[in-house]
Scaffold this active site. Structure first.
Site, PDB file in Angstrom:
ATOM      1  N   ASP A   7      -1.846  12.128 -14.203  1.00 57.02           N
ATOM      2  CA  ASP A   7      -2.202  11.749 -12.833  1.00 57.02           C
ATOM      3  C   ASP A   7      -1.046  10.952 -12.237  1.00 57.02           C
ATOM      4  OD1 ASP A   7      -4.214  11.667 -10.658  1.00 57.02           O
ATOM      5  OD2 ASP A   7      -4.077   9.508 -10.972  1.00 57.02           O
ATOM      6  N   GLU A   9       0.125   8.321  -8.711  1.00 59.03           N
ATOM      7  CA  GLU A   9      -0.188   7.589  -7.478  1.00 59.03           C
ATOM      8  C   GLU A   9       1.048   7.618  -6.605  1.00 59.03           C
ATOM      9  OE1 GLU A   9      -3.131   6.735  -6.694  1.00 59.03           O
ATOM     10  OE2 GLU A   9      -4.066   6.959  -8.675  1.00 59.03           O
ATOM     11  N   GLU A  52      -2.739   1.874   4.047  1.00 58.86           N
ATOM     12  CA  GLU A  52      -3.822   2.780   3.659  1.00 58.86           C
ATOM     13  C   GLU A  52      -3.657   3.268   2.214  1.00 58.86           C
ATOM     14  OE1 GLU A  52      -0.937   5.125   6.363  1.00 58.86           O
ATOM     15  OE2 GLU A  52      -1.814   3.112   6.219  1.00 58.86           O
ATOM     16  N   HIS A  57      -4.926   2.401  -4.213  1.00 61.55           N
ATOM     17  CA  HIS A  57      -4.532   2.113  -5.602  1.00 61.55           C
ATOM     18  C   HIS A  57      -4.149   0.658  -5.871  1.00 61.55           C
ATOM     19  CE1 HIS A  57      -0.563   2.439  -3.856  1.00 61.55           C
ATOM     20  NE2 HIS A  57      -0.644   3.762  -3.724  1.00 61.55           N
ATOM     21  N   HIS A 150      -8.184   3.405  -7.677  1.00 62.90           N
ATOM     22  CA  HIS A 150      -7.464   4.526  -8.268  1.00 62.90           C
ATOM     23  C   HIS A 150      -6.279   3.973  -9.052  1.00 62.90           C
ATOM     24  CE1 HIS A 150      -9.204   8.126  -6.184  1.00 62.90           C
ATOM     25  NE2 HIS A 150      -9.703   7.152  -5.437  1.00 62.90           N
ATOM     26  N   ASP A 155      -7.320   7.126 -14.382  1.00 61.79           N
ATOM     27  CA  ASP A 155      -7.707   8.450 -13.902  1.00 61.79           C
ATOM     28  C   ASP A 155      -7.341   9.540 -14.908  1.00 61.79           C
ATOM     29  OD1 ASP A 155      -8.626   7.165 -11.698  1.00 61.79           O
ATOM     30  OD2 ASP A 155      -7.324   8.162 -10.253  1.00 61.79           O
TER      31      ASP A 155
END
Length: 227
Positions: A7, A9, A52, A57, A150, A155
């Site tokens: 995963d 970010e 945002e 995260h 997140h 994740d």
């Protein structure tokens, strides 16, 4: 088969808009079982973090300021990935960012043909259901209480469990291990030993049979024990 469930970010939704990868985590599986090998790192994107994205995260400019650039981590990442099959949820998103970063760092992009998208797997197996990672964890009874925000590592860990469920379910060995650890009484009812009465005729017949045997083994054992 070796697989890496991973995963990422990022600072936003599309690298074409100048957004960058800021975190990567990968979990190694062998034959659908986690080996314990993990890669996890943060990188400095070289640009401000949009509010945002930070809200999703929690990664701030201050936290990322002393992290290395992606190009410094690329050799370690590629070495870890090797030729393994790559597994991600909504894989197109992660692969766009990962290949953008690799190419910007002077490395060849990863082949999309080696990627499994768990979002597509979930859509095929569970048509009409919700296919977010949270929804899939809930469906399969996977504990996601640690997922407050997140994060690439949490994740990837959750996705590894979801992937195993989507491709056949938990290893049977886990159930057997749990069953073996239970007290016997909880698995089955223990019956008391039954007592049998022998008639005089049965005892006499048994004595004749024993007397007819030549060099019975138990006599050798008895002589050895008495010696």
């Amino acid at each position: 088969m070796r697989e890496i469930v991973f995963d990422t970010e990022t600072t936003g939704l599309d690298p074409k808009d100048g957004h960058r990868l800021v975190e990567f985590a990968g979990i190694e599986l062998h034959e659908r079982v986690a080996t314990g090998r993990v890669i996890h790192f943060h990188v400095n994107p070289g640009r401000p973090m949009p509010p945002e994205a930070e809200a999703v995260h929690g990664l701030t400019d201050e936290f990322l300021a002393d992290k290395p650039p992606f190009r410094s981590m690329a050799p370690q990442l590629l070495d870890f990935l090797g030729d393994a099959v790559l597994v991600a949820h909504n894989a197109g998103f992660d692969m766009r960012f990962l290949n953008h970063e690799l190419e910007a760092a002077g490395f060849a992009p990863l082949d999309g043909g080696r990627v499994i998208d768990t979002l597509e797997l979930a859509r095929k197996r569970l048509p009409g259901a919700k296919h977010t990672l949270d929804a899939l964890c809930s469906r399969f009874g996977i504990d996601r209480s640690a997922r407050v925000l997140h994060g690439a590592l949490i994740d990837a860990e959750l996705l590894a469990e979801v992937y195993v469920e989507l491709t056949g379910g938990r290893q049977i060995g886990f159930d057997l291990a749990v069953e073996a650890a239970r007290p016997v009484e909880s698995a089955r009812r223990i019956r008391q030993a039954r007592h049998f009465e022998l008639s005089p005729a049965d005892l006499e017949a048994h004595a004749r049979f024993v007397a007819s045997m030549k060099d019975p083994l138990w006599e050798d054992i008895a002589r050895t024990t008495q010696a």
